[in-house]
Design a protein around this motif. Structure first.
Motif: not given
Lengths: 361, 116, 144, 133
Positions: A202-213
């Protein structure tokens, strides 16, 4: 072009502890798409929790058994903001110690679960053995293995005795070398590295996009940690720590974040015991919650947990909303899973530590 | 696209120019008990909570923000299930089964005193 | 001979029908070194066709109701159903919730109830040991 | 340290398993197990009944009994905390599993720790009252 076939996973499946359904679209061995369906655990907690704000204190622990104390801490914190009072220092430190103890049990469970999913029974048993040590410890301190029932609005219901704190410290001393051993095993072990490195990225951008925590985002190089900002007991009263994060974004990075946080929790518990001073532990509240709203956040084992409460000057609450970490982490699995092999679906799903009772509530 | 939504988009675009970009925490809906609903977009920005509050009607066509934040999709689907609001291009059926009650979090309407 | 072999090692199917994970964790604790339920010849099986004892946790939610009935029908007779925890016994902490069926016994017949929220692993173990006795009787009756 | 070393260590050390049904486990003394009444001291204030979050307790002032449905109790310890006369105590022993859902009734005149066993009533009425829907 090969034909796409569909493989259903769940709701009752060996790899998942809880019921949820995963529909995989597969071309040959490679997953090209995934559809997740939830709701098997949906009980309707948000409706029930708005009925009586005193009963909610016990009900919110039953949202999730793995992070029950985090749920009740988030709830009482929100209610304290709503009532405009502050919990005493000692209560905050007790909450912090118990929250870290619960993080130990949760992370050890997650690590054991991932070891079991990759077929490493021996390591699964080792993690669960250490976990049982923490479970018996919290049983001795709070009287319950899963639901601690220690929180009250305005503090804690019962103080932790001097002997209790000593017991916690001794258990941590006993546990730490064993956990350090386990960490060095996880760092070097060939089986785990071969199964987990480069899987489910999970790339950094995708992790941000999916609002992961939580560990899911920290495994992708986003150093969010609500303990630094949200909860008053951490980082303000002289507790020192730094969020752990890895940049790789694969299953192994998420596993290593959990493994390092286990060691960090032991350290945080020690810091909490050292900071503990005698004093009051409960500022009791009177009356009904006022017609206003408040947010409360804590860092649960799976990530940021947020409560939002709006009162209406009655025993009932107008609205209570909880955003559990699993609600954003579990859907992100569908992004990780694309391009993975069918055999890796289990480890990828487990690596975000899915908690379906939190997702569905 | 309703006026509230255009406002939110503008705000989001302005916020996304800033660095670090705000992280979406949650989309909260709450019943105002008069046929309108509170829609609260909660963001984490520079270590604190920033929220944008809007009031929407029951039959408003709300624009989904799932193209800006993929994680918003599940939150919007949940609101569709719980309150029966409409989001453009988003379907419900996230948590509820056909046998469950419909829109369980809708509350009875407030009784409004009529002018004599 | 079949009877003897079967009654020595009943296999478990654990299904979560919407619990808070508290009892699920205690069921898992049974499989781990400290309680190690495999001493009694019990293995946790994910396949209902292999199972003899159904361990159900959670107040049955509307969505998992049909799945529970499916699992129950797929389990070969004689079978035993154990409802773990208060919520599986009568749905108690979740009384106000709109999406639950209030206990496993509203959906399928239950043989043993385990009180406690969450129930201790020792209590589940007691129930399973008791359950083996009841299950043996059922096997004898079925063979007669 | 590698897994092999650790496994060998485990092989040589004492087993972790508690031989549970054959020997007792270490249930701590403050374990929240089950609620018991000492009826001598009860002043019939009904605080336990009112404060119970799951309505597990039924106080009958006329018959002088306190009744608890074991499967309804969630061991939150609220009743023990609110009791003004220390009538209620929490035993570390957990409630036994069984084929029926038991209701335990404590009455005045019984010896300490003694109770009569009944079956759980059909509590549809309670449930509808609690649900308010």
């Amino acid at each position: 072009m090969s034909r796409t076939s569909v493989i259903p996973f769940g709701p009752q499946h060996a790899a998942f502890l809880e019921p949820f359904h995963l529909k995989l679209q597969v071309e040959e061995e490679v997953v090209v798409g995934a559809e997740m369906s939830f709701g098997y655990n949906h009980r309707g907690m948000e409706y029930a929790m708005a009925q009586d704000f005193k009963r909610t204190q016990f009900l919110c622990e039953r949202v999730c058994g793995i992070c029950s104390f985090h749920h009740s801490s988030a709830y009482v914190q929100t209610m304290e903001r709503l009532f405009g009072i502050e919990a005493p220092e000692r209560a905050k430190l007790v909450r912090m110690i118990m929250m870290e103890a619960q993080r130990l049990t949760s992370h050890l469970l997650a690590l054991g679960h991932i070891a079991e999913t990759v077929g490493y029974e021996n390591m699964f048993m080792q993690f669960f053995r250490e976990r049982e040590e923490v479970m018996t410890l919290v049983n001795r301190i709070s009287g319950g293995r899963v639901h601690y029932s220690m929180n009250a609005i305005g503090g804690i219901r019962k103080d932790v005795t001097y002997e209790g704190l000593k017991d916690i410290g001794e258990t941590m001393d006993r546990l730490e070398p064993r956990l350090l051993d386990l960490r060095s095993i996880v760092r070097k072990d060939r089986t785990l590295r071969k199964r987990l490195i480069g899987v489910g990225v999970l790339s950094k951008e995708a992790a941000f996009d999916w609002c992961t925590v939580g560990p899911t985002s920290r495994g992708s190089g986003l150093p969010h940690d609500i303990r630094l900002t949200g909860f008053d007991g951490y980082g303000v009263n002289g507790v020192k720590f730094r969020p752990i994060y890895y940049d790789e974004g694969d299953c192994y990075a998420r596993t290593m974040v959990r493994m390092d946080e286990v060691i960090q929790s032991v350290d945080l518990i020690r810091q909490g015991i050292n900071l503990m001073r005698d004093g009051p532990f409960l500022n009791a509240v009177k009356g009904n919650p006022p017609a206003a709203d408040a947010y409360g956040r804590v860092e649960a084992p799976r990530g940021e947990l947020m409560y939002w409460v709006r009162g209406k000057n009655e025993v009932q609450l107008d609205r209570i909303k909880l955003r559990t970490p699993a609600l954003v982490n579990v859907p992100a699995v569908s992004a990780m899973i694309k391009g993975a092999r069918v055999a890796d679906v289990g480890p990828i799903t487990v690596s975000v530590d899915p908690c379906i009772c939190c997702t569905d509530r | 696209m309703s006026a509230a939504e255009i406002d939110l988009r503008k705000k989001l675009e302005r916020m996304s120019l800033k660095s670090p970009r705000p992280r979406l925490i949650d989309v909260i809906a709450a019943d105002r008990r008069d046929g309108t609903y509170d829609l609260i977009y909660v963001f984490h920005h520079e270590g604190a909570i920033v929220d944008h509050r809007y009031v929407v009607n029951e039959d408003d066509d709300i624009t989904s923000i799932a193209d800006l934040y993929a994680g918003a999709l599940c939150m919007e689907r949940e609101i569709i299930d719980m309150y029966g609001l409409k989001f453009n291009g988003v379907t419900g059926g996230f948590l509820l089964d056909p046998s469950s009650p419909k829109n369980p979090l809708r509350q009875p309407r407030k009784e409004v005193a009529k002018d004599v | 001979m079949r009877e003897d072999a079967a009654t020595r090692s009943p296999w478990i199917l654990h299904f979560d029908t919407g619990s808070c994970n508290g009892c699920d964790l205690e069921v898992w604790a049974l499989l781990t070194p400290r309680y190690d339920v495999e001493r009694f010849g019990m293995v946790n099986k994910a396949n209902p066709k292999h199972a003899d004892i159904l361990l159900i946790t959670g107040p049955v939610t509307k969505k998992s109701e049909q799945r529970l009935i499916n699992l129950y029908n797929q389990t070969p007779d004689p079978k035993l159903v154990i409802a773990c925890g208060d919520c599986a016994s009568n749905g108690v902490p979740f009384l106000d919730c709109y999406n639950v069926c209030m206990g496993v016994d509203k959906v399928i017949p239950v043989d043993l109830y385990v009180p406690g929220c969450s129930c201790r692993p020792e209590a589940i173990m007691d129930a399973v040991v008791k359950g083996i006795g009841m299950w043996k009787k059922k096997v004898e009756e079925a063979d007669r | 340290m590698s897994m092999i070393v650790s496994s060998l260590k485990n092989l040589l050390s004492k087993p972790d398993t508690v031989r549970y049904p054959f020997e007792r486990t270490d249930i701590p003394s403050n374990n929240r197990g089950r609620v018991v009444w000492d009826m001598e001291r009860c002043i019939w204030c009904r605080l336990c009944e009112k404060n119970c979050p799951t309505k597990a307790i039924v106080t009958d002032k006329a018959a002088k009994t306190q009744t608890i449905t074991r499967v309804r109790c969630i061991q939150c310890r609220t009743c023990v905390d609110v009791c003004p006369t220390n009538t209620i105590a929490m035993e570390p022993v957990y409630s036994e599993p069984g084929p029926a859902r038991e209701v335990h009734t404590y009455a005045v005149g019984m010896k300490k720790g003694e109770y009569t066993v009944g079956l759980m009533p059909l509590s549809e009425r309670d449930e509808t009252r609690l649900r308010k829907r």
